[in-house]
Write a protein that holds these residues in place. Structure first.
Motif, PDB file in Angstrom:
ATOM      1  N   GLY A 146     -26.464 164.541 105.587  1.00 36.49           N
ATOM      2  CA  GLY A 146     -27.120 163.548 104.743  1.00 36.49           C
ATOM      3  C   GLY A 146     -26.698 162.127 105.046  1.00 36.49           C
ATOM      4  O   GLY A 146     -27.340 161.181 104.593  1.00 36.49           O
ATOM      5  N   GLN A 147     -25.634 161.965 105.814  1.00 39.05           N
ATOM      6  CA  GLN A 147     -25.136 160.631 106.143  1.00 39.05           C
ATOM      7  C   GLN A 147     -25.705 160.159 107.485  1.00 39.05           C
ATOM      8  O   GLN A 147     -25.847 160.941 108.427  1.00 39.05           O
ATOM      9  N   ARG A 209     -32.859 160.763 103.726  1.00 41.50           N
ATOM     10  CA  ARG A 209     -31.620 161.214 104.357  1.00 41.50           C
ATOM     11  C   ARG A 209     -31.816 162.578 105.034  1.00 41.50           C
ATOM     12  O   ARG A 209     -32.491 163.446 104.488  1.00 41.50           O
ATOM     13  N   GLU A 239     -27.974 153.436 100.968  1.00 35.82           N
ATOM     14  CA  GLU A 239     -29.367 153.842 100.768  1.00 35.82           C
ATOM     15  C   GLU A 239     -30.348 152.739 101.148  1.00 35.82           C
ATOM     16  O   GLU A 239     -31.343 152.969 101.849  1.00 35.82           O
TER      17      GLU A 239
END
Length: 265
Positions: A146-147, A209, A239
């Protein structure tokens, strides 16, 4: 179980076990299985195998006993054993299999030589004494799913890590996501030249993401884990910054065509 269907691969960290297995997994003519005992269900090697060889079945440790007991006749299973596992555990000693040790050519005697049916020459690296009198290297992992990381910051972190800024690094491997949607693989072995970078050839992720595995694994001594984790977190895009990257990409490439242009927020 037919011992010819199951191959157990062991050796020191960085010697080239995964690279050797990868050559064999390219065979699409028979059912292929891969298991990395002791690493759980989320590891860099497991994910990389899945990304590069989608026809290979990745086994969890829970699945392994049932699958191994009911293998198709032409199936081939490769179990990659980490340096931190004891080769004398009941699972390994009772498993009908062919045992292969991938070892540095300059290493003439070791517990792997006595254990293996065959010895394959690997990277000619220095091997620490992993006997009872010597402390095993640390294994540290950070899940990054997700990063998305800022490329210049990630480059700086990798140079610092492999240069010994946060402890002695023997082995580093990771899968990272970039702002342009690409995922790539990083590999470093102490004693070999430089850091290896490889494109995983996955579909670009350019909306929100990424919902696929990424992470870092480090093997070494005196690792400053908290500092490494904090430094990695600081390199991850917030974000709003990630949204800017993705919005700019869509504006520059409305048809989704790839170019080599660099987008900056």
């Amino acid at each position: 179980m037919n011992p010819h269907n199951i191959t157990l691969i062991a050796g020191p960290p960085g010697v080239g076990k995964t690279a050797w297995i990868s050559q064999l997994l390219q065979d699409k003519t028979r059912p292929m299985f891969y298991l990395c005992p002791g690493m759980g269900e989320v590891s860099v090697d497991l994910a990389r195998m899945g990304y590069q060889f989608p026809w290979v079945s990745l086994l969890s440790e829970d699945q392994a006993p049932r699958v191994l007991a009911n293998l198709p006749d032409q199936a081939q299973v490769y179990l990659e054993v980490g340096f931190h596992l004891n080769l004398e555990t009941p699972f390994f000693t009772t498993l009908p299999c062919h045992r292969v040790a991938v070892l540095p050519p300059s290493l003439e005697q070791s517990e792997w030589h006595h254990w293996a049916d065959d010895v394959i020459p690997g990277n000619d690296i220095g091997v620490p004494d992993l006997g009872q009198s010597q402390q095993l290297p640390e294994l540290w992992r950070s899940l990054l799913t997700g990063q998305v990381l800022d490329p210049p910051s990630l480059d700086e972190i990798l140079i610092e890590l492999t240069g010994g800024a946060y402890g002695q690094i023997m082995r580093l491997k990771g899968i990272f996501e970039l702002p342009d949607g690409r995922a790539f693989y990083v590999d470093f072995v102490e004693g070999l030249s430089g850091i290896e970078y490889g494109d995983l050839n996955l579909p670009p992720w350019r909306q929100g993401r990424p919902n696929r595995f990424s992470g870092l694994e480090v093997i070494g001594y005196n690792l400053e884990r908290d500092i490494i984790a904090k430094t990695l977190l600081e390199a991850c895009l917030a974000e709003d910054v990630l949204a800017q990257y993705q919005e700019q990409y869509q504006m520059l490439h409305p048809q989704g065509k790839d170019t080599e242009e660099v987008i900056s927020p």
